[in-house]
Write a protein that holds these residues in place. Structure first.
Motif, PDB file in Angstrom:
ATOM      1  N   TRP A 259      12.654  -5.006   4.187  1.00 40.31           N
ATOM      2  CA  TRP A 259      12.001  -4.976   2.826  1.00 40.31           C
ATOM      3  C   TRP A 259      12.311  -5.208   1.656  1.00 40.31           C
ATOM      4  CZ3 TRP A 259       6.870  -1.969   1.909  1.00 40.31           C
ATOM      5  CH2 TRP A 259       6.667  -1.942   1.402  1.00 40.31           C
TER       6      TRP A 259
ATOM      7  N   ASP B 172       7.623  -6.139  -0.059  1.00 36.46           N
ATOM      8  CA  ASP B 172       7.337  -6.503   0.685  1.00 36.46           C
ATOM      9  C   ASP B 172       7.837  -6.169   2.226  1.00 36.46           C
ATOM     10  OD1 ASP B 172       4.892  -6.358   2.065  1.00 36.46           O
ATOM     11  OD2 ASP B 172       3.634  -7.722   0.706  1.00 36.46           O
TER      12      ASP B 172
ATOM     13  N   ARG C 212       2.237  -4.420   6.415  1.00 37.78           N
ATOM     14  CA  ARG C 212       2.527  -5.670   4.787  1.00 37.78           C
ATOM     15  C   ARG C 212       2.105  -4.657   3.900  1.00 37.78           C
ATOM     16  NH1 ARG C 212      -1.255  -8.005   6.549  1.00 37.78           N
ATOM     17  NH2 ARG C 212       0.004 -10.027   7.102  1.00 37.78           N
ATOM     18  N   ARG C 213       2.295  -4.030   2.496  1.00 40.51           N
ATOM     19  CA  ARG C 213       2.704  -3.425   1.001  1.00 40.51           C
ATOM     20  C   ARG C 213       0.748  -2.913   1.213  1.00 40.51           C
ATOM     21  NH1 ARG C 213       5.659  -2.497  -3.492  1.00 40.51           N
ATOM     22  NH2 ARG C 213       4.319  -1.650  -5.090  1.00 40.51           N
TER      23      ARG C 213
END
Length: 867
Positions: A634, A638, A730-731
């Motif tokens: 991270w 992201d 992903r975020r």
């Protein structure tokens, strides 16, 4: 001609009968004798039978320092009226003066340690005297343990004497099997103590740094002592640099000679100090002058109160000397120098009140020093854990683990810690194993002569004026005519000889019989980098000297190879270091750091000595740290997936990858949730309320209601956030996960309690007016009910959930807080009147009955009620 008059004047003579009886009856003894009594000189002569009495024996005396070994041998030879080397000789690293018929040999503890590894029985030696054992040097402790092992298992007739002026006599007696303690009465002259603290505040020492204010005060105290007392002055300082600075501050003293004595001083200077002089003298000395040496003419001691001890920073992988407060034992030893020949005085540069707070004895090196050499010695001895050795202090487990890690990396020990053939060769070099590895592995690549020169330069820190560039320092040593250059040349010659000797196929090792692991010279480096190969060998054969110097340094300290990174250097170990202003190393893409320290107030290490290298040298010397893997983390909010080639902590090459391992992605998403919290998920208003309600029930009722704190949710992420988390990449994917729906999985469905959620912690509660008001569970200690005051008329007691009274926020008709209470009955009785008088004029259209507990609740105004 034996100088009996000088011998008879030595007070230790009265202790000789007791010492002889102890050795005859027990075989070991602890001799405690004050400074100046002759324990270092008379006792060995008597035990060897050189004074015309007793049986002829061969005696080895172990001293902690080279200067003391030479001085003791010369003094004993003088007492016998002989030249050194005839009946009494000495052996120190790189120098041996011992005749065929010598009966007493004075050696350094390091030399004796090497001798024991070659010949565990010490054939031909009858008595070993461990002098100045109170100093607790690591070599001395190791030698004592090995000698006791030899006496217990191989040679019970070997006699051992532990001798010191100030020591833990009982501890040494236990160590030597309950040895008798023999004490010699000293006839030292009285020494007056003068407390001479600095009038100005002095900062405590840090690392190698000493406050210049203290050095100025020491120089001033020396001048004061010269003015107030007669005789020579002996001044104790922690190191060579401090000696030089105080000497510079003293300047010309008018008829007074200033001499500097330390382990690096030329032999001629050391001899001059010990021989005395016609003029009055000031002798500036390190702790080498504490023990075993009598400096003629000294009547005054000036003690700075500081000493140097080894320290290891395992976090940064750095080891160095540190300046510390000298112990009380060291203070007594130093003061005793003033009373060796006549009454004297000691000027202590600290306050009397501080003295009692000083440590009693110096820190044992085994507790604070780098234990790599020790670990190799005990592995060669056959006891890798040192568990069976007689040691006053056990080696710290962490330091031993770090040492074994280094030894394993250089091929000195096998998987169970036993010495390999290569480890035996390294032990016989008389070097730190790191430097031994550099010598063995660099010799085939850069030549034995150049490898020996560079390793000799690394084995003793060069003077500051040589600079921090190792290659430039090597050229300076070759040109130099100073004492350091002389010692460097001698050590380089020794290393050339010993490296050739240990490479001979018939050289005997120190290995136990069962050890058969073999690692040839260069094998570790070859294995790490896949072999030298013809291209590399050709390249280094034609490389410039600076590159070859860097190669040797990198072989010695592979984890300290460093890459330039944002204005500083990042070592492979992860430690950051900075080159000083004006350094020849600044700007180099890669360097190998040989010596570093951490300045006061700095987060990074400072390079004291290093060499320029390149990436190829880094890969070759530290190949064991080379790794290529997919890294998914991270980063900046992201998931970032990269394939990274890394050498230790240094990234060599990076490229993004499109389809990373889902397991690594999941770990990266969890990393993001830990860093930024579960706010990354989609939290509807109902989901947030659900989490608050569950937190309330957990606090109030405990099990089976789940803990929904961040830590607890992270611990049970597999139970409530799957399979949504497994599908996320992903975020943005996290933001689509319904947190409320996921939390529902943690409810106690199995026990059936989940069905009682609305009963125990309802989202809304009915109030007397008929409205259903939302409960605010934001404070799980006491939830809040915010409701208009008129809607609560007629309710005598505060409402509650799960047995906890709600904190009722009574609002005005405009929705503003009018009162807060958890006891509605008390409020109606006492608090309501004040609120009524304040608000009924402001809100005349709303009902304000005198008895709210009996009034009709309402959501409306008076007009609406009348209709």
């Amino acid at each position: 001609m034996i100088r009996y008059d000088a011998l008879d004047a030595l007070p230790v003579r009265t202790a000789l009968p007791g010492l002889t009886d102890a050795l005859e009856g027990h075989g070991t003894a602890v001799l405690v004798a004050p400074p100046g009594t002759g324990k270092t000189t008379l006792v060995p002569l008597a035990l060897a039978g050189l004074l015309g009495e007793g049986q002829a024996r061969r005696v080895v005396v172990a001293e902690p320092r080279r200067i003391a070994a030479r001085a003791a041998a010369r003094r004993m030879a003088w007492l016998l009226g002989e030249q050194v080397g005839r009946s009494v000789g000495y052996t120190v690293r790189g120098e041996r003066v011992v005749g065929r018929h010598a009966r007493v040999e004075v050696v350094t503890t390091g030399v004796l340690l090497q001798r024991l590894q070659r010949d565990q029985e010490l054939a031909g030696v009858d008595v070993v005297v461990l002098d100045e054992c109170h100093e607790r040097h690591l070599d001395a402790d190791t030698v004592a343990a090995f000698l006791w092992d030899v006496r217990e298992t191989l040679r019970p007739e070997l006699r051992l004497v532990a001798a010191s002026a100030t020591t833990d006599a009982e501890g040494w007696a236990r160590l030597l099997g309950g040895a008798p303690v023999v004490a010699a009465e000293g006839v030292s002259h009285p020494v007056e103590v003068v407390w001479a603290p600095s009038a100005r505040p002095v900062r405590p020492p840090h690392g190698m740094r000493v406050d210049p204010a203290l050095l100025t005060h020491v120089a001033s105290t020396v001048r004061r002592a010269l003015a107030e007392r007669s005789g020579d002055v002996l001044c104790f300082l922690p190191g060579v640099g401090e000696i030089a600075r105080v000497a510079g501050q003293l300047g010309e003293l008018g008829g007074v000679e200033v001499l500097q004595v330390h382990g690096r001083a030329p032999a001629a200077v050391q001899d001059a100090v010990l021989a005395g002089g016609a003029r009055r003298r000031v002798v500036l000395a390190t702790s080498v002058a504490e023990s075993s040496l009598t400096v003629p003419g000294v009547r005054v001691v000036v003690d700075s109160g500081l000493a140097r001890e080894p320290r290891v920073d395992h976090t940064r992988g750095l080891s160095a000397l540190a300046t510390v407060r000298a112990s009380q034992a060291a203070g007594r030893q130093r003061a005793g120098r003033a009373g060796r020949e006549a009454p004297g005085a000691v000027y202590r540069c600290w306050a009397e009140a501080e003295d009692a707070r000083l440590p009693r004895f110096p820190s044992p090196e085994i507790k604070v020093a780098d234990l790599t050499t020790f670990a190799l010695q005990v592995a060669c001895w056959g006891d890798p854990e040192a568990g069976g050795l007689a040691l006053l202090d056990a080696p710290p487990g962490g330091a031993m683990a770090a040492a074994r890690s280094v030894l394993s990396a250089i091929g000195a020990v096998d998987s169970v810690g036993r010495a390999t053939e290569r480890g035996g060769r390294l032990a016989r070099l008389g070097l730190h194993p790191r430097l031994g590895r550099a010598l063995l592995d660099a010799a085939p690549l850069v030549g034995v002569e150049r490898a020996s020169e560079v390793v000799a330069l690394l084995s003793e820190e060069a003077p500051r004026e040589y600079g921090d560039d190792l290659a430039a320092a090597l050229r300076g040593a070759r040109r130099g005519g100073d004492a350091y250059a002389t010692r460097w040349r001698a050590e380089a010659r020794r290393l050339r000889a010993v490296s050739t000797d240990i490479s001979h196929p018939h050289t005997r090792g120190c290995l136990p019989v069962e050890v058969n692991v073999e690692v040839s010279a260069g094998a570790v480096a070859d294995d790490a980098a896949g072999g030298v190969g013809p291209s590399r060998a050709t390249r280094w054969a034609t490389a410039g000297e600076d590159s070859l110097v860097g190669l040797v340094a990198a072989l010695a300290f592979p984890e300290r190879v460093a890459k330039a990174d944002g204005g500083s250097y990042l070592m492979l170990s992860g430690t950051r270091a900075e080159a000083g202003d004006g350094s020849g190393l600044r700007g180099a893409p890669w360097i190998a750091v040989a010596v570093a320290d951490r300045p006061v107030g700095k987060g990074h290490a400072r390079v004291r000595l290093g060499a320029v290298v390149d990436e190829e040298v880094a890969r070759f010397t530290a190949g064991a740290l080379l790794d290529e893997r997919d890294e998914v983390h991270w980063v900046d909010g992201d998931v970032v997936a990269r394939r990274v080639e890394r050498l230790g902590a240094v990234e060599l090459a990076v490229r993004l990858i499109r389809n990373p391992d889902p397991v690594l992605v999941r770990d990266a998403l969890l990393e993001g949730l830990r860093r930024e919290g579960f706010r990354l998920l989609r939290w509807s208003a109902d989901a947030g309320v659900l989490r608050q309600r569950l937190a309330f029930l957990r606090l109030r009722l405990g099990e089976p209601w789940p803990d929904v704190s961040d830590d607890a949710l992270h611990a049970r992420v597999d139970e409530w956030l799957e399979p949504e988390l497994g599908r996320a990449r992903r975020r943005a994917d996290l933001a689509r996960i319904d947190a409320g729906g996921a939390l529902g999985r943690l409810l106690p469905w199995a026990s059936g309690e989940a069905a009682r959620l609305d009963e125990l912690a309802p989202e809304r509660i009915a109030v007397p007016s008929g409205s259903r008001i939302r409960i605010d569970y934001g404070n799980p200690e006491q939830p809040v009910l915010a409701v208009k005051l008129q809607e609560m008329f007629g309710l005598a007691q505060s409402p509650s959930v799960a047995g906890v009274p709600l904190l009722v926020h009574l609002l005005s008709p405009a929705g503003r807080p009018a009162a807060v209470t958890a006891d509605l009955a008390s409020f109606w009785k006492d608090g309501y009147k004040g609120v009524r008088s304040e608000l009924r004029g402001r809100y005349p259209k709303h009902p304000w009955p005198e008895d709210p507990a009996a009034a009709e609740p309402t959501r409306y105004t008076n007009a609406r009620l009348r209709r």
